[in-house]
Motif scaffolding. Structure first.
Motif, short mmCIF file in Angstrom:
data_model
loop_
_atom_site.label_atom_id
_atom_site.label_comp_id
_atom_site.label_asym_id
_atom_site.label_seq_id
_atom_site.Cartn_x
_atom_site.Cartn_y
_atom_site.Cartn_z
N ASN A 497 -7.37 8.67 1.39
CA ASN A 497 -6.26 8.05 0.67
C ASN A 497 -6.76 6.99 -0.33
O ASN A 497 -6.23 6.86 -1.44
CB ASN A 497 -5.28 7.42 1.65
N TYR A 509 -2.24 7.50 -4.24
CA TYR A 509 -2.42 7.02 -2.87
C TYR A 509 -1.22 7.37 -2.01
O TYR A 509 -1.35 7.90 -0.89
CB TYR A 509 -2.66 5.51 -2.88
N SER A 513 -0.93 9.60 1.35
CA SER A 513 -0.72 8.87 2.61
C SER A 513 0.65 9.17 3.23
O SER A 513 0.79 9.19 4.45
CB SER A 513 -0.88 7.37 2.39
#
Length: 529
Positions: A497, A509, A513
């Protein structure tokens, strides 16, 4: 002739009358006991008298400005935890976050081994135009070294930031060679919105990190973009959002609430009640809405969440928010410093005060969030408790609690099995970030060729990241012991991530995630239900 004589003596007559008036006024002042009259000098406070005596009589040279600042801070400690004094030297940086921009060179940096490493360069920004690249090491700014042992990030910012259109000459190490680059500083945006994308067909995801002057504008642009892509449901992520400008949160709430619904009201001992209501037709008054919160969500975040929860407009998922329900106003002081003082409390439409108690002192107040980890609250899955015992009911009959933050409708506890001490050490020491940065620079050509975050997972499936990270950690004096399968998976996910963030910034990100984030997955489950 008489007129000429009058013209000659007229200025003298005016002067005589003025002197007489001043004399009479002075005598009247002596015989008048009216406090606060125009001529009367206000009596000095004991604090000012002490500072004057120290300045005039103290045996050693001393900076009385510093003494005065410390005295102000100590005085504010007896009020509430959010009334603060901001020195003139800190005011510009403090306000920049709320303004949504600052003047600088447009790089993201991190210090590894006492060296300033350029992590990212703002596309189209001042440094990009000057030719700076990710991987550059900054060693000086206008001849002043940036490689001093234990140099602090704030010291670096002071040297890199400056007035717009001013220039700074940077010393750079690139490919083992030292070069110079002249950067003309410019306005650098500080976005409030971290990510906005379609998390699945018909469902949008928006993450807001703060409420600055640009938050509502950024939110509206993203909302319109996602609606054009067919969004019917929305997940609004306010985790980690510590608040900011109240009006920005009110404007956002207006997009979700119809009619003339009350959003929030404020009231204080010296401030009369003021109501804030929905004023216009909102863009998302009907679609299903889930709002994510945690113990770092505070202030304006809680205003927005409280309004939507009170009106049964949104389902709150996550953990109990921070509990800041105090309204501050900022006042400029004569020396360029500022006082941010609490003037009122805010209340949700049902009358809930979200402010948690602070009567046991600032220290206990500040440690209250960490206490939730020690007393097991963050492990709970139920909402059947009230912070101060007061219960409120919505029109649908849902029970809500006041006096200590926003309690979610659906609680998602922390999985403590994912927080092995060594994982925390790798994060706190910056080892994972350093590893990801170096891995990216080593494989930059291949990684930059990937089309998007979803391609990164496939790319890394054939790479043994974990052994590389373990070897890297040894060089950083961290020995990674045997990890169970769950912890190994968590470490690999965190590394992946962060690599996505390095390549595609915040949006990349969160796209990756969120696929394994238990709070986001619960939000999707809630929407499906």
């Amino acid at each position: 002739m008489n007129n000429r004589k009058l013209q000659v003596w007229l200025p003298a007559l005016f002067a005589l009358v003025m002197v007489a008036g001043m004399y009479l006024g002075y005598r009247l002042r002596e015989n008048t006991n009216t406090a606060g009259s125009f001529f009367r000098m206000e009596k000095k406070s004991p604090l000012q008298e002490v500072l004057d005596l120290v300045r005039l009589k103290y045996v050693d040279p001393i900076n009385t400005d510093t003494l005065g600042d410390d005295a102000i801070r100590e005085m504010l400690m007896h009020l509430d935890p959010h009334s603060v004094f901001i020195p003139a030297s800190d005011l510009k940086n403090t306000n920049a976050d709320l303004m949504g921009n600052f003047d600088g060179i447009g790089v993201e940096f991190q210090v590894f081994s006492d060296t300033v490493n350029v992590m990212n360069v703002l596309k189209g920004g001042p440094s990009d135009k000057a030719g700076l690249q990710a991987g550059d090491k900054l060693i000086s700014a206008d001849g002043k070294p940036l490689t001093k042992p234990n140099i602090q990030s704030e010291d670096i910012r002071v040297l890199l930031r400056g007035p717009r259109d001013s220039k700074v000459v940077l010393g750079i190490i690139r490919g083992g060679k030292e070069i110079k680059a002249t950067v003309t500083r410019g306005r650098i945006p500080l976005p409030a919105l971290d990510a906005a994308y379609m998390i699945e067909p018909g469902t949008g995801f928006i993450r807001i990190s703060k409420f600055s002057e640009t938050t509502y504008e950024e939110f509206m642009q993203s909302l319109e973009k996602l609606q054009a892509l067919g969004m019917k449901q929305l997940i609004l992520d306010l985790r980690g959002n510590g608040g900011g400008l109240l009006n920005e949160a009110i404007d956002m709430a207006d997009e979700f609430l119809d009619d003339n619904k009350l959003i929030v009201y404020t009231e204080g001992n010296k401030v009369p009640r003021q109501d804030y209501r929905a004023r216009r037709m909102g863009l998302f008054e009907k679609g299903d809405l889930v709002l994510l919160m945690d113990e770092s969500s505070a202030s304006a975040s809680e205003v927005l969440a409280g309004a939507l929860q009170d009106w049964d407009r949104a389902t709150i998922v996550g953990r109990r928010s921070f509990g800041k329900g105090l309204v501050q106003e900022q006042y400029q002081l004569g020396d360029g410093s500022a006082l941010r003082i609490t003037v009122a409390r805010y209340y949700t439409p049902l009358g809930r005060s979200i402010q948690k108690p602070y009567d046991k002192g600032v220290k206990i107040y500040q440690e209250e969030v960490s206490e939730r980890f020690h007393n097991g609250e963050v492990l709970r899955t139920d909402t059947a408790y009230a912070v101060n015992g007061k219960i409120y009911n919505t029109k649908s009959g849902k029970k809500l609690y006041g006096g200590g933050g926003i309690t979610p409708d659906v609680v998602v506890p922390i999985d403590t099995s994912l927080y092995a001490p060594v994982l925390s050490e790798l994060y706190v020491k910056g080892t994972i970030s350093n590893f990801v940065y170096n891995y990216y620079l080593t494989n930059k050509k291949e990684l930059d060729a990937l089309k998007g975050p979803s391609d990164l997972t496939g790319y890394l499936n054939n790479k043994a990241l974990l052994p590389l990270l373990v070897d890297f950690a040894k060089k950083d004096s961290i020995r990674v012991p045997s990890l169970n399968a769950v912890q190994q998976n968590e470490l690999e996910l965190r590394t992946r991530n962060l690599l996505a963030r390095q390549i595609w910034r915040s949006e990349g990100y969160f796209e990756l995630s969120n696929a394994t984030d238990p709070v986001v997955q619960q939000a999707l489950k809630t929407l499906h239900q």
